[in-house]
Design a protein around this motif. Structure first.
Motif, PDB file in Angstrom:
ATOM      1  N   GLN A  42       0.835  -1.193   0.000  1.00  0.00           N
ATOM      2  CA  GLN A  42       0.000   0.000   0.000  1.00  0.00           C
ATOM      3  C   GLN A  42       0.878   1.254   0.000  1.00  0.00           C
ATOM      4  OE1 GLN A  42      -2.449  -0.667   3.490  1.00  0.00           O
ATOM      5  NE2 GLN A  42      -4.112  -1.450   2.222  1.00  0.00           N
ATOM      6  N   PRO A  43       0.346   2.352  -0.499  1.00  0.00           N
ATOM      7  CA  PRO A  43       1.105   3.608  -0.433  1.00  0.00           C
ATOM      8  C   PRO A  43       1.494   3.979   0.993  1.00  0.00           C
ATOM      9  CG  PRO A  43      -0.748   3.825  -1.938  1.00  0.00           C
ATOM     10  CD  PRO A  43      -0.919   2.506  -1.248  1.00  0.00           C
ATOM     11  N   SER A  44       0.723   3.510   1.961  1.00  0.00           N
ATOM     12  CA  SER A  44       1.021   3.797   3.374  1.00  0.00           C
ATOM     13  C   SER A  44       2.203   3.007   3.908  1.00  0.00           C
ATOM     14  CB  SER A  44      -0.206   3.472   4.222  1.00  0.00           C
ATOM     15  OG  SER A  44      -0.461   2.070   4.179  1.00  0.00           O
ATOM     16  N   GLU A  45       2.784   2.151   3.047  1.00  0.00           N
ATOM     17  CA  GLU A  45       3.905   1.273   3.382  1.00  0.00           C
ATOM     18  C   GLU A  45       3.473  -0.018   4.071  1.00  0.00           C
ATOM     19  OE1 GLU A  45       6.645   1.998   2.019  1.00  0.00           O
ATOM     20  OE2 GLU A  45       6.162   4.074   1.566  1.00  0.00           O
ATOM     21  N   GLN A  46       2.182  -0.185   4.274  1.00  0.00           N
ATOM     22  CA  GLN A  46       1.747  -1.480   4.800  1.00  0.00           C
ATOM     23  C   GLN A  46       1.917  -2.551   3.723  1.00  0.00           C
ATOM     24  OE1 GLN A  46      -2.517  -2.473   5.760  1.00  0.00           O
ATOM     25  NE2 GLN A  46      -1.637  -2.786   7.785  1.00  0.00           N
ATOM     26  N   VAL A  47       2.450  -3.699   4.140  1.00  0.00           N
ATOM     27  CA  VAL A  47       2.647  -4.829   3.236  1.00  0.00           C
ATOM     28  C   VAL A  47       1.644  -5.912   3.603  1.00  0.00           C
ATOM     29  CG1 VAL A  47       4.238  -6.654   2.490  1.00  0.00           C
ATOM     30  CG2 VAL A  47       5.085  -4.330   2.895  1.00  0.00           C
ATOM     31  N   ILE A  48       0.856  -6.327   2.640  1.00  0.00           N
ATOM     32  CA  ILE A  48      -0.120  -7.401   2.851  1.00  0.00           C
ATOM     33  C   ILE A  48       0.454  -8.679   2.258  1.00  0.00           C
ATOM     34  CG2 ILE A  48      -2.451  -8.237   2.376  1.00  0.00           C
ATOM     35  CD1 ILE A  48      -3.248  -5.246   2.026  1.00  0.00           C
ATOM     36  N   ILE A  49       0.582  -9.697   3.092  1.00  0.00           N
ATOM     37  CA  ILE A  49       1.046 -11.009   2.635  1.00  0.00           C
ATOM     38  C   ILE A  49      -0.122 -11.968   2.715  1.00  0.00           C
ATOM     39  CG2 ILE A  49       2.599 -12.948   3.087  1.00  0.00           C
ATOM     40  CD1 ILE A  49       4.616 -10.953   4.176  1.00  0.00           C
ATOM     41  N   ARG A  50      -0.402 -12.624   1.623  1.00  0.00           N
ATOM     42  CA  ARG A  50      -1.524 -13.564   1.589  1.00  0.00           C
ATOM     43  C   ARG A  50      -1.084 -14.935   2.077  1.00  0.00           C
ATOM     44  NH1 ARG A  50      -3.235 -11.235  -4.225  1.00  0.00           N
ATOM     45  NH2 ARG A  50      -4.859  -9.786  -3.587  1.00  0.00           N
ATOM     46  N   TYR A  51      -2.030 -15.590   2.735  1.00  0.00           N
ATOM     47  CA  TYR A  51      -1.793 -16.924   3.299  1.00  0.00           C
ATOM     48  C   TYR A  51      -2.801 -17.875   2.678  1.00  0.00           C
ATOM     49  CZ  TYR A  51      -1.646 -20.658   6.833  1.00  0.00           C
ATOM     50  OH  TYR A  51      -1.540 -21.868   7.477  1.00  0.00           O
ATOM     51  N   ALA A  52      -2.321 -18.938   2.057  1.00  0.00           N
ATOM     52  CA  ALA A  52      -3.199 -19.807   1.273  1.00  0.00           C
ATOM     53  C   ALA A  52      -3.793 -20.964   2.059  1.00  0.00           C
ATOM     54  CB  ALA A  52      -2.444 -20.354   0.063  1.00  0.00           C
ATOM     55  N   ARG A  53      -3.099 -21.451   3.056  1.00  0.00           N
ATOM     56  CA  ARG A  53      -3.574 -22.624   3.788  1.00  0.00           C
ATOM     57  C   ARG A  53      -4.579 -22.189   4.855  1.00  0.00           C
ATOM     58  NH1 ARG A  53      -0.631 -27.519   1.778  1.00  0.00           N
ATOM     59  NH2 ARG A  53       1.088 -26.622   0.588  1.00  0.00           N
ATOM     60  N   SER A  54      -4.855 -23.069   5.820  1.00  0.00           N
ATOM     61  CA  SER A  54      -5.797 -22.746   6.898  1.00  0.00           C
ATOM     62  C   SER A  54      -5.046 -22.560   8.203  1.00  0.00           C
ATOM     63  CB  SER A  54      -6.836 -23.865   7.050  1.00  0.00           C
ATOM     64  OG  SER A  54      -7.678 -23.934   5.923  1.00  0.00           O
ATOM     65  N   GLU A  55      -5.505 -21.618   8.995  1.00  0.00           N
ATOM     66  CA  GLU A  55      -4.949 -21.396  10.328  1.00  0.00           C
ATOM     67  C   GLU A  55      -5.929 -21.950  11.351  1.00  0.00           C
ATOM     68  OE1 GLU A  55      -2.846 -21.028  13.279  1.00  0.00           O
ATOM     69  OE2 GLU A  55      -1.883 -20.005  11.592  1.00  0.00           O
ATOM     70  N   MET A  56      -5.457 -22.898  12.152  1.00  0.00           N
ATOM     71  CA  MET A  56      -6.319 -23.538  13.154  1.00  0.00           C
ATOM     72  C   MET A  56      -5.590 -23.683  14.485  1.00  0.00           C
ATOM     73  SD  MET A  56      -6.403 -27.159  11.142  1.00  0.00           S
ATOM     74  CE  MET A  56      -4.903 -27.790  10.359  1.00  0.00           C
ATOM     75  N   MET A  61       0.209 -19.444   9.744  1.00  0.00           N
ATOM     76  CA  MET A  61      -0.067 -18.168   9.102  1.00  0.00           C
ATOM     77  C   MET A  61       1.087 -17.202   9.343  1.00  0.00           C
ATOM     78  SD  MET A  61      -3.314 -15.607   9.687  1.00  0.00           S
ATOM     79  CE  MET A  61      -4.353 -16.168   8.345  1.00  0.00           C
ATOM     80  N   THR A  62       1.680 -17.261  10.522  1.00  0.00           N
ATOM     81  CA  THR A  62       2.823 -16.413  10.849  1.00  0.00           C
ATOM     82  C   THR A  62       4.098 -16.927  10.197  1.00  0.00           C
ATOM     83  OG1 THR A  62       1.803 -15.837  12.963  1.00  0.00           O
ATOM     84  CG2 THR A  62       4.172 -15.436  12.743  1.00  0.00           C
TER      85      THR A  62
END
Length: 696
Positions: A42-56, A61-62
């Motif tokens: 994002q222009p705000s410098e936030q980085v979004i990383i997508r996670y494909a599997r499931s977190e349980m 996810m981390t």
């Protein structure tokens, strides 16, 4: 959001329902730039990383995001992790690879893809910065979300060049860091979901809320293979809040304005079931069926065949034989199965906790009778999985009910009783082992046969066909013994039970030969075996070389499982039939460590999971029905009963092993071997409660 009408799907995603991790495509100046399928900036410098599997709860996810961020060289404090969209997965031809969190494969099978995604995004961001300066990309480097031109000292941020980077060609080859150069991966980074979990902001599949939602409770045939014969709807139709009574093949649903009313009406609903011919099914009958797998004429597949085991045993100084038994086991996740769905105008929206978003997507499409492209799966954390949420029976049921309700949002929730009595159970098994020993008491030949219902033949013989000991002559066979009891993947699969048979049998041989159990194993393990080092690490941490204090007894076990190597030492004392479990030391070599804290937590959780199964876990049947119904007769380990667990990380590098399932393998046999050391009683049939043992 800009003006104009919004779609029903967009409304559902924004209307207070469970929309955690879902965002409509942003418009205008603040839109994030998708550098590749895994990374948005994002222009705000936030980085979004997508996670494909499931977190349980496993923390992947981390860990997965750490691997991406390591190669991306971004500022971790600005990272946000979101689920990859299962619908985009369909449209983009499975761009994220497998979405299933199963078989401890999230990191070990995805690490190359994750690291490459991060490195690719980094190179594109660097290239964009270099273009803006008119310099060579080789003169620039990225670190902490900043690109620097070394000769001039000019600097820019990822957010400033992200839009330009997203337009560049994707590099076809990128160099990945070697683990010794890692700065973020390999570190104990706090899990990204912990703040929301501890503050209660987290929303699981069962927490979905939609406007005008109604609720469904279901009852399934109490006998496997049974179906609904008749339902007396009139008996409950006039109850307050009851909206519909549905008979849908092998289950009945009551729909009401709240779940309590639906459940109480269901309890009062007269239902006649057809048993499907399995009304006489019992645990005793199932055990006899398994034992027939040991008959001479039983059909078997050969999982391992080296040398001449039969002939070598015939010539051995001594022959030793034992048989081990493990029961059917339920998963008993703390969040029971649920599914919230809307079926309207040929479209389907689904909210549920799943271990495989793609499987949920497919099941919903089939249940609704629509094209897969008309299904939207809203992803959420799962309150435990252990393999149970790979099966999609509850998804199919929830969507079928929603289809019958014609556009009304429906939340279907199973009761705990329904969950325990209609699980996809871990297969029960019998294992017969026969060894021929030399003069010193070491095995020269080993025969083994496993009799169990099958998931995959290769899985059924796990930890036996691939056992590491240097025994010249070996033959391992598997006799598939199918039953009407539905089976599924359970944490560790065959590695949750076969190491119990194998490692207790090795202990029996060591005791018969008068050898120390550790020395006996080390004698049999080849020098190059990974099991040697992890076994020695656990033994050293437990102080095996020093005699335990009076009244304390130890047992140990080692096993490879899901690409990792684990060992456990149990220390306990016994008073009559009461076991005081003092300590567990569990060591693991997963090759590479991405997040040490996650591995420690996983190993501790796996130990607790296995201790519940070891002491009390079993599913029994009588008159075709599962006898257990809730936690009063399907006991789980309590917090006060949890022993201290010391986890030893012993990564040797060079490979990527799994963690979540590997942790169960060595715990059970280590405790059973310590129990034998304390009492002289060898328990060969689980759970331990059948032999009268319990925790103090």
């Amino acid at each position: 959001m800009s003006g104009g009408p919004i779609s029903r799907r967009a409304f559902l995603k924004l209307s207070g329902g469970l929309a955690l991790g879902f965002h409509l495509p942003a418009k205008g100046q603040g839109a994030p730039a998708e550098i590749n399928a895994w990374v948005l900036v994002q222009p705000s410098e936030q980085v979004i990383i997508r996670y494909a599997r499931s977190e349980m709860g496993q923390g992947s996810m981390t860990s997965a995001a750490q691997l991406v961020a390591e190669e991306l060289d971004c500022d971790w404090s600005r990272v946000r992790v979101e689920y990859a969209d299962a619908n985009e997965q369909l449209k983009r031809k499975r761009i994220w690879g497998p979405m299933a969190a199963a078989g401890s494969r999230t990191i070990r099978d995805s690490q190359q893809m994750l690291r490459t995604a991060g490195a690719t995004a980094r190179e594109m961001l660097v290239a964009a910065a270099a273009q803006s300066w008119g310099v060579a990309a080789a003169e620039c480097r990225a670190a902490g979300g900043v690109v620097t031109h070394a000769p001039s000292g000019r600097r820019t941020t990822f957010g400033r060049v992200a839009a330009a980077a997203a337009k560049l060609a994707v590099p076809t080859r990128v160099a990945l860091k070697e683990p010794p150069a890692w700065k973020l991966a390999g570190k104990a980074i706090a899990r990204v979901d912990i703040p929301d979990i501890v503050t209660g902001r987290i929303r699981y599949g069962i927490d979905a809320q939609l406007p005008n939602m109604v609720y469904a409770a279901i009852a399934q045939s109490p006998v496997p293979g049974g179906r609904v014969r008749s339902v007396d709807e009139a008996a409950v139709r006039s109850r307050r809040g009851v909206l519909r009574v549905l008979a849908l093949g092998d289950f009945v649903a009551v729909v009401a304005d709240n779940w309590w009313r639906a459940t109480e009406a269901l309890r009062a609903l007269p239902v006649v079931w057809e048993g499907g011919g399995n009304e006489g099914l019992s645990s005793e009958r199932l055990q006899r069926h398994l034992r027939e797998g040991f008959d001479a004429g039983a059909n078997v597949s050969v999982a391992r065949d080296e040398g001449e085991a039969e002939a070598a045993i015939a010539q051995a100084e001594r022959v030793f034989e034992s048989e081990y038994a493990a029961p059917f086991l339920a998963h008993a996740t703390l969040e029971p199965p649920s599914c919230t769905a809307v079926v309207k105008d040929g479209q389907v929206d689904v909210w549920t906790s799943t271990q495989d978003a793609e499987a949920t997507h497919a099941a919903a499409a089939e249940a609704a009778g629509v094209a897969p492209g008309n299904v939207y799966v809203h992803r959420a954390h799962a309150g435990g999985g252990f393999g149970r949420r790979l099966a999609q029976d509850y998804t199919s049921q929830g969507v079928a009910i929603a289809k019958a309700m014609a556009g009304v949002p429906v939340k279907m929730i199973w009761t705990r009783e329904e969950d325990l009595q209609h699980d996809r159970y871990r297969p029960a098994s019998l294992v017969r082992l026969r060894a021929g020993l030399d003069e010193a008491g070491y095995p020269v030949a080993l025969q083994c046969r496993v009799a169990a219902p099958s998931l995959k033949d290769a899985d059924a013989a796990g930890a036996l066909a691939d056992q590491p000991y240097g025994i010249p002559h070996q033959r391992v066979e598997y006799a598939a013994r199918e039953t009407p009891v539905p089976v599924g993947y359970w944490r560790g699969m065959a590695h949750s039970q076969n190491p119990f048979a194998r490692e207790c049998f090795i202990d029996e041989l060591a005791h018969a030969a008068g050898h120390d159990p550790l020395d006996y194993r080390l004698h049999l393990l080849p020098e190059a075996a990974k099991e040697r080092a992890v076994l020695q690490a656990a033994a050293k941490a437990a102080g095996w070389q020093d005699a335990p204090s009076e009244g304390l007894h130890r047992g140990l076990a080692v096993s490879e499982a899901f690409g990792s190597y684990t060992a456990a030492v149990a220390e306990l004392s016994v008073r009559g039939k009461k076991i005081d479990l003092k300590r567990l030391v569990v060591a693991i070599d997963p090759g590479h460590v991405v997040n040490p804290d996650n591995i420690v937590a996983q190993m501790q959780g796996a130990a607790a999971f296995m201790l519940s199964a070891l002491f009390w876990g079993e599913i029994t049947l009588k008159d075709g029905r599962v006898e257990q119904s809730n936690f009063h007769d399907h006991r789980l380990l309590k917090l006060a009963e949890m022993p201290p667990i010391e986890v030893v990380l012993a990564p040797s590098g060079g490979f990527w092993g799994g963690v979540g399932e590997a942790g169960v393998a060595a715990v059970g046999p280590a405790v059973a071997n310590a129990l034998f050391a304390a009492t002289g009683e060898r328990v060969r049939s689980l759970p331990l409660k059948k032999a009268g043992f319990d925790l103090l």
